[in-house]
Design a protein around this motif. Structure first.
Motif, PDB file in Angstrom:
ATOM      1  N   ILE A 107      38.571 -27.741  10.541  1.00  0.00           N
ATOM      2  CA  ILE A 107      37.790 -26.783   9.759  1.00  0.00           C
ATOM      3  C   ILE A 107      36.913 -27.613   8.829  1.00  0.00           C
ATOM      4  O   ILE A 107      37.420 -28.490   8.119  1.00  0.00           O
ATOM      5  CB  ILE A 107      38.719 -25.834   8.968  1.00  0.00           C
ATOM      6  N   HIS A 108      35.616 -27.364   8.894  1.00  0.00           N
ATOM      7  CA  HIS A 108      34.698 -28.191   8.093  1.00  0.00           C
ATOM      8  C   HIS A 108      33.612 -27.304   7.483  1.00  0.00           C
ATOM      9  O   HIS A 108      32.934 -26.550   8.195  1.00  0.00           O
ATOM     10  CB  HIS A 108      34.065 -29.285   8.957  1.00  0.00           C
ATOM     11  N   ASP A 109      33.406 -27.443   6.161  1.00  0.00           N
ATOM     12  CA  ASP A 109      32.389 -26.652   5.463  1.00  0.00           C
ATOM     13  C   ASP A 109      31.001 -26.897   6.046  1.00  0.00           C
ATOM     14  O   ASP A 109      30.573 -28.063   6.175  1.00  0.00           O
ATOM     15  CB  ASP A 109      32.333 -27.063   3.978  1.00  0.00           C
ATOM     16  N   GLY A 110      30.285 -25.804   6.294  1.00  0.00           N
ATOM     17  CA  GLY A 110      28.892 -25.945   6.739  1.00  0.00           C
ATOM     18  C   GLY A 110      28.035 -26.680   5.718  1.00  0.00           C
ATOM     19  O   GLY A 110      27.006 -27.275   6.065  1.00  0.00           O
ATOM     20  N   ALA A 111      28.459 -26.659   4.468  1.00  0.00           N
ATOM     21  CA  ALA A 111      27.672 -27.259   3.397  1.00  0.00           C
ATOM     22  C   ALA A 111      28.083 -28.706   3.099  1.00  0.00           C
ATOM     23  O   ALA A 111      27.803 -29.222   2.020  1.00  0.00           O
ATOM     24  CB  ALA A 111      27.803 -26.404   2.138  1.00  0.00           C
ATOM     25  N   ARG A 112      28.777 -29.365   4.059  1.00  0.00           N
ATOM     26  CA  ARG A 112      29.114 -30.797   3.892  1.00  0.00           C
ATOM     27  C   ARG A 112      28.438 -31.581   5.011  1.00  0.00           C
ATOM     28  O   ARG A 112      29.061 -31.910   6.029  1.00  0.00           O
ATOM     29  CB  ARG A 112      30.627 -31.022   3.992  1.00  0.00           C
ATOM     30  N   PRO A 113      27.154 -31.904   4.838  1.00  0.00           N
ATOM     31  CA  PRO A 113      26.373 -32.463   5.953  1.00  0.00           C
ATOM     32  C   PRO A 113      26.577 -33.951   6.216  1.00  0.00           C
ATOM     33  O   PRO A 113      26.109 -34.438   7.248  1.00  0.00           O
ATOM     34  CB  PRO A 113      24.926 -32.212   5.514  1.00  0.00           C
ATOM     35  N   THR A 166      36.648 -31.557   3.255  1.00  0.00           N
ATOM     36  CA  THR A 166      36.869 -31.227   4.658  1.00  0.00           C
ATOM     37  C   THR A 166      36.236 -32.348   5.469  1.00  0.00           C
ATOM     38  O   THR A 166      35.380 -33.064   4.924  1.00  0.00           O
ATOM     39  CB  THR A 166      36.245 -29.862   5.053  1.00  0.00           C
ATOM     40  N   PRO A 167      36.619 -32.572   6.748  1.00  0.00           N
ATOM     41  CA  PRO A 167      37.435 -31.690   7.562  1.00  0.00           C
ATOM     42  C   PRO A 167      38.910 -31.679   7.172  1.00  0.00           C
ATOM     43  O   PRO A 167      39.428 -32.634   6.632  1.00  0.00           O
ATOM     44  CB  PRO A 167      37.255 -32.243   8.983  1.00  0.00           C
ATOM     45  N   GLN A 168      39.514 -30.516   7.463  1.00  0.00           N
ATOM     46  CA  GLN A 168      40.957 -30.375   7.415  1.00  0.00           C
ATOM     47  C   GLN A 168      41.341 -30.050   8.855  1.00  0.00           C
ATOM     48  O   GLN A 168      40.674 -29.253   9.512  1.00  0.00           O
ATOM     49  CB  GLN A 168      41.338 -29.270   6.443  1.00  0.00           C
ATOM     50  N   ALA A 169      42.375 -30.714   9.359  1.00  0.00           N
ATOM     51  CA  ALA A 169      42.662 -30.604  10.803  1.00  0.00           C
ATOM     52  C   ALA A 169      44.130 -30.271  11.021  1.00  0.00           C
ATOM     53  O   ALA A 169      45.006 -30.775  10.297  1.00  0.00           O
ATOM     54  CB  ALA A 169      42.301 -31.915  11.502  1.00  0.00           C
TER      55      ALA A 169
END
Ligand SMILES: Nc1ccn([C@@H]2O[C@H](COP(=O)(O)OP(=O)(O)OP(=O)(O)O)[C@@H](O)[C@H]2O)c(=O)n1
Ligand SMILES: C[C@](O)(CO)[C@H](O)COP(=O)(O)O
Length: 231
Positions: A107-113, A166-169
């Motif tokens: 799971i990874h935030d769209g706002a962490r480019p 994130t990511p958290q896996a």
């Protein structure tokens, strides 16, 4: 490792209230490319990722399909689905659409480019080995705990403190189980691992990450992002 089937859920359905710009922050363009496209690109180019599920606002589904997924040829994107009120609700929508052919879910935030391939791979390996892991960095400041009147009541030992990103896996069955319980209980978790901590005996591993893996949250973060891109 080569046989592990990995899907990443990218929640990008937030409104970016703290950024306070006209368009939501994940669609702000840097070098003519939306922030969300940088984020997706990091997973598209990681060989260990099989599928990408995007979770976006209802009115943005068509824009994301045409102007991001098709335009940048993101072939691993298998679904673009509508998010919910809170981040947790959006992630849950992604979890509900996971296929049975998935071992590890990131799971990874769209706002962490600015997430790098090496960290994505480390997260996958640790999730496969331990069941759950998060990327984080050691805090640089001294952290205080306050009471309701802004009086300090504790200063935790800094050597034990991490700033979690994130990511958290997670193994798929684990994250599916704990999310179901969290949503059922209306338990408000600010990150995904909180649900594993609450609803399972699995110890969540921290993978040492990068200070550059910022979440674009306020206007200062845009200045930092531009400097990373030499703008
Ligand atoms: N209902 C929501 C809220 C957040 N997110 C996503 O979760 C990530 C991390 O959330 P955050 O940075 O807090 O984004 P926003 O909720 O958009 O920001 P704010 O809290 O300032 O409104 C972002 O990629 C955001 O788009 C989401 O998919 N669905
Ligand atoms: C998941 C997260 O990015 C970890 O730092 C963060 O908790 C998201 O929080 P937000 O309040 O939705 O920005």
């Amino acid at each position: 490792m080569d046989n592990i089937k990995c899907t990443v859920i990218i929640p990008a359905a937030g409104k970016g209230k703290r950024m306070n710009t006209k368009k939501s922050k994940q669609y702000i363009e840097l070098l003519d490319k939306p922030i969300l496209a940088y984020t997706i690109d990091a997973f598209e180019k990681c060989d260990k990722i099989d599928n990408i599920i995007l979770v976006v606002g209802k009115n943005e589904i068509e824009y994301v399909r045409k102007e991001i997924v098709e335009k940048y040829n993101f072939n691993k994107v298998i679904e673009i689905i509508e998010g919910g009120k809170e981040r947790q609700d959006s992630v849950y929508e992604g979890i509900k659409s996971l296929s049975s052919n998935t071992d590890v879910v990131l799971i990874h935030d769209g706002a962490r480019p600015f997430i790098e391939t090496e960290l994505i791979e480390k997260a996958i390996i640790n999730a496969y080995e331990y069941g759950a892991c998060v990327v984080g960095v050691r805090v640089k400041d001294t952290i205080k705990v306050s009471d309701g009147d802004n009086n300090i009541i504790d200063t935790p030992n800094r050597n034990t403190l991490w700033s979690i990103q994130t990511p958290q896996a997670f193994k798929k069955d684990l994250i599916t189980m704990v999310y179901g319980r969290g949503i059922n209980d209306k338990y408000n978790a600010t990150d995904d691992s909180m649900l594993v901590e609450k609803y399972s005996d699995i110890k969540v591993k921290i993978v040492e990450g990068a200070y550059s893996n910022i979440k674009i949250t306020t206007s200062e973060d845009l200045i930092i992002a531009k400097s990373f891109l030499n703008l």
